[in-house]
Design a protein around this motif. Structure first.
Motif: not given
Lengths: 278, 124
Positions: A32-33, A35-37, A39-40, A42-44, A61, A160-161, B31, B47-48
């Motif tokens: 899960e973590l 996946e979150q990182i 995605a972060h 990918d967005d940033a 980060l 992508q998911v 984000l 951030d993390g």
């Protein structure tokens, strides 16, 4: 979408280090973590980001080891309900230990009988509705049937998911707890990593239910089971990759076992994939 | 002066309620939350750390998350406040107002009562 930014060497090194740093955590929490990182990032990151931009985002980060330490505090503290459950289990253990001293033979026989009963009950069954998880995939899905075999297919969305949901029915008198996947990923778009979760309650609107793992399916009830992955398979135009079964680790009572659950149709993603294939 | 370690602990303690307060306004994806928190100068050390925190809040039933995908855009996990989260935030706001007033009074020697009386005694 910044798939190329996720392929930047600094990002790949960071995610590899994160993988190693999270190795000590429960698998579901680590997935899960990650996946979150991902995605972060990918967005940033802007597509085609240079070394300087990537390094700055990664620096903000935080170090993978620090993230893992922060996540580990979650494992240690845990919700109070989990602590209470653990306390109940400890009390049960004490009772079983005492019984074992008084009547070891009877206990051994009871345990063997219990395991035999639990392992002989039938597995979960794919029964009821199913769908691609994301609306954009569901809208583009095609369905085919030949020689009694059914297949649904969507275009791969690289980096992508993507995901699917199926209804699993518990035909037994036992509560079955889904612990995770067995021997890696069951996902059509990612052979190494995917995340499986189970709706925490019944409901028909599967996109608005809460999903968790481990999660239980009560006796003679159905639950939505969701499989998500980041599609990273390399496919040429017209090429496809799919799966028609789920291999799950489950717990019945005190016994863990593996179940291979045939799905009612094969789930495929087809190429061409976007971006370079390493 | 508090040590850097002390400030870090203080930040960790208040970050959760700050996340709840941002989600009170509207659901946000990861984000977005990170950037809003980073805008509050000095609140975020890295951030993390927001993501393990979000997972803790979700495990406690204070936030919930849902995947949303707009046509042509990447799917994102959006976090939103639960009813329990709203209650926790309301309770924290009340406690924080009292706590910060108390600490501020002690730090600035403005508090009446015992401390002011002791200072007066020494002056005499």
């Amino acid at each position: 979408m910044s798939g190329t930014a996720l392929n930047h060497p600094l990002v790949r090194d960071y995610l590899r280090d994160l993988d190693q740093a999270l190795a000590g955590l429960p698998a579901a929490q680590a997935e899960e973590l990650t996946e979150q990182i991902t995605a972060h990032l990918d967005d940033a990151l802007t597509p085609g980001a240079g070394d300087e931009e990537v390094a700055a985002v990664l620096s903000r980060l935080g170090r993978p080891a620090d993230l893992a330490a922060e996540a580990a505090t979650r494992s240690e503290s845990g919700p109070s309900a989990a602590k209470e459950l653990a306390a109940v289990r400890r009390r049960r253990l004490g009772w079983r230990g005492w019984t074992a001293i008084v009547a070891p033979v009877a206990v051994a026989a009871a345990i063997i009988g219990y395991v035999l009963i639990v392992t002989s009950v039938p597995p979960l069954q794919a029964r009821g509705p199913s769908s691609w998880w994301f609306r954009q995939d569901a809208a583009r899905a095609t369905y085919a049937e030949a020689d009694g075999a059914r297949q649904t297919t969507v275009p791969v969305r690289s980096n992508q998911v993507q995901g699917l949901v199926v209804t699993l029915y518990n035909p037994t008198d036992w509560t079955q707890t889904i612990l995770g996947q067995w021997q890696g990923s069951n996902a059509p778009g990612n052979a190494l990593r995917s995340r499986i979760t189970v709706a925490t309650g019944p409901g028909s609107d599967f996109r608005h239910l809460r999903y968790a793992r481990p999660a239980t399916i009560p006796p003679h009830q159905s639950r939505w089971v969701r499989l998500l992955w980041v599609s990273n398979t390399c496919l040429m135009k017209g090429g496809g990759q799919g799966n028609d079964e789920l291999r799950l680790q489950l717990r019945l009572g005190w016994v863990d076992r593996v179940e291979v659950i045939p799905l009612r149709q094969a789930w495929f993603v087809v190429g061409p994939s976007q971006g370079p294939c390493d | 002066m508090p040590s850097e370690g002390g400030l870090t602990e203080l930040r960790r303690g208040v970050l959760g309620p700050c996340v709840l307060a941002l989600l009170e306004l509207r659901p946000r994806f990861g984000l977005e939350l990170v950037r809003d928190l980073a805008d509050a100068d000095g609140l975020l050390t890295s951030d993390g750390t927001v993501y393990p925190l979000l997972n803790r809040l979700r495990d406690a039933g204070l936030v919930t998350s849902e995947w949303q995908a707009e046509e042509g855009q990447r799917a994102r996990r959006y976090y939103s406040l639960t009813e329990a989260g709203q209650e926790t935030l309301t309770a924290f706001r009340a406690e924080w107002a009292q706590f910060s007033a108390t600490v501020g009074g002690v730090l600035n020697h403005h508090r009446t009562g015992v401390i002011a009386g002791q200072q007066g005694g020494r002056q005499r």
